[in-house]
Design an enzyme around this catalytic site. Structure first.
Site, PDB file in Angstrom:
ATOM      1  CG  ASP A  81     -12.241  -9.070  16.471  1.00  0.00           C
ATOM      2  OD1 ASP A  81     -11.434  -9.663  15.735  1.00  0.00           O
ATOM      3  OD2 ASP A  81     -12.062  -8.919  17.691  1.00  0.00           O
ATOM      4  CB  SER A  87      -6.900 -11.236  21.715  1.00  0.00           C
ATOM      5  OG  SER A  87      -6.981 -12.180  20.674  1.00  0.00           O
ATOM      6  CG  HIS A 141      -8.362  -8.872  17.084  1.00  0.00           C
ATOM      7  ND1 HIS A 141      -9.319  -9.406  17.921  1.00  0.00           N
ATOM      8  CD2 HIS A 141      -7.180  -9.403  17.497  1.00  0.00           C
ATOM      9  CE1 HIS A 141      -8.749 -10.221  18.786  1.00  0.00           C
ATOM     10  NE2 HIS A 141      -7.440 -10.229  18.554  1.00  0.00           N
TER      11      HIS A 141
END
Length: 257
Positions: free
Chosen positions: A199, A128, A232
């Site tokens: 995501d 991320s 995610h």
């Protein structure tokens, strides 16, 4: 550890933002030490959680260094303070980049790697916001300097970016194409990007565009991997392919046994 980066305040008077980095966690290699990788956590996380996961991977020749980002106000969270490698107001290709924060984090990471033995292969990975910082470090390596012009001090051998994005994508191509040496370094750096197409935090489309921008700027040694149905987070299949990538690109001995 703190790091001060000069900036320009009101009336063109230099000011400095000081970034206090948190605790660094180290996973020592179980076998012969051949590579060291700094792994960067996501927004609001710390180095501990990833060090526990990385310790379970069948990569006995890698030393993992898992630093913790500074705690700072983050615009996307309404100014709420949490651990973040840089400030971000919007995760999109049109968002403004906190170059001061990015440079400070990239310098902290390079400093961690700069003390490794000369024969050890060096890399950066992350998830991320950590992946975004790893990719920014890749652009600093290629250009030979940080965004503030200070020379970049380490020789990177690989980058891994999971569910991330590329800061500074709009101006990268011009910066790389303007230097033969930068173009050579960009073309020689292996980069592995992974992104889930479900995501809901860092859009899959942004990950795809980041890979395209890197390739357009001359990062030819790049693989973008799509994971169907993945949100995610990371899954064992993804981490297995990260292991395969690192073993092959770093020429590790016996890591998969």
């Amino acid at each position: 550890m703190s790091r001060s980066i000069p900036s320009m305040g009101s009336a063109s008077r230099p000011t400095r933002r000081t970034f206090e980095f948190g605790r660094t966690y180290v996973v020592k290699p179980k076998g012969k030490h051949q590579a060291t990788i700094v792994w960067l956590h996501g927004l609001g996380d710390n180095g501990s959680s990833w060090s526990q996961l990385l310790e379970t991977l069948p990569l006995s020749n890698i030393k993992w260094i898992c630093p913790t980002a500074p705690t700072r106000p983050v615009a996307i969270l309404g100014g709420f303070p949490c651990t973040a490698w840089f400030d971000v107001g919007d995760i999109s290709e049109n968002s403004s980049d906190d170059l001061e924060g990015l440079d400070a984090s990239a310098a902290h990471i390079a400093n961690l790697l700069s003390t490794e033995p000369a024969d050890i292969k060096l890399g950066i990975g992350g998830f991320s916001m950590g992946a975004a910082t790893a990719l920014y470090s890749a652009t600093c390596f290629a250009q030979g300097r940080y965004g503030n012009g200070i020379p970049y001090p380490v020789n990177l051998r690989t980058i891994v970016a999971l569910s991330g994005w590329l800061p500074g994508s709009r101006t990268l191509r011009n910066k790389i194409e303007g230097s033969h040496e930068a173009a050579r370094r960009a073309a020689s750096l292996p980069i592995f990007l992974c992104h889930g197409n479900c995501d809901d935090v860092v859009a899959y489309n942004l990950g795809e565009k980041s890979a395209y921008a890197l390739n357009l700027a001359g990062f030819r040694y790049l693989l973008f991997k799509t994971y169907e149905g993945l949100g995610h987070y990371t899954v064992p299949k993804e981490m297995n392919e990260v292991c395969h990538w690192l073993s092959g690109r770093l020429g590790l001995e016996g890591s998969r046994s």
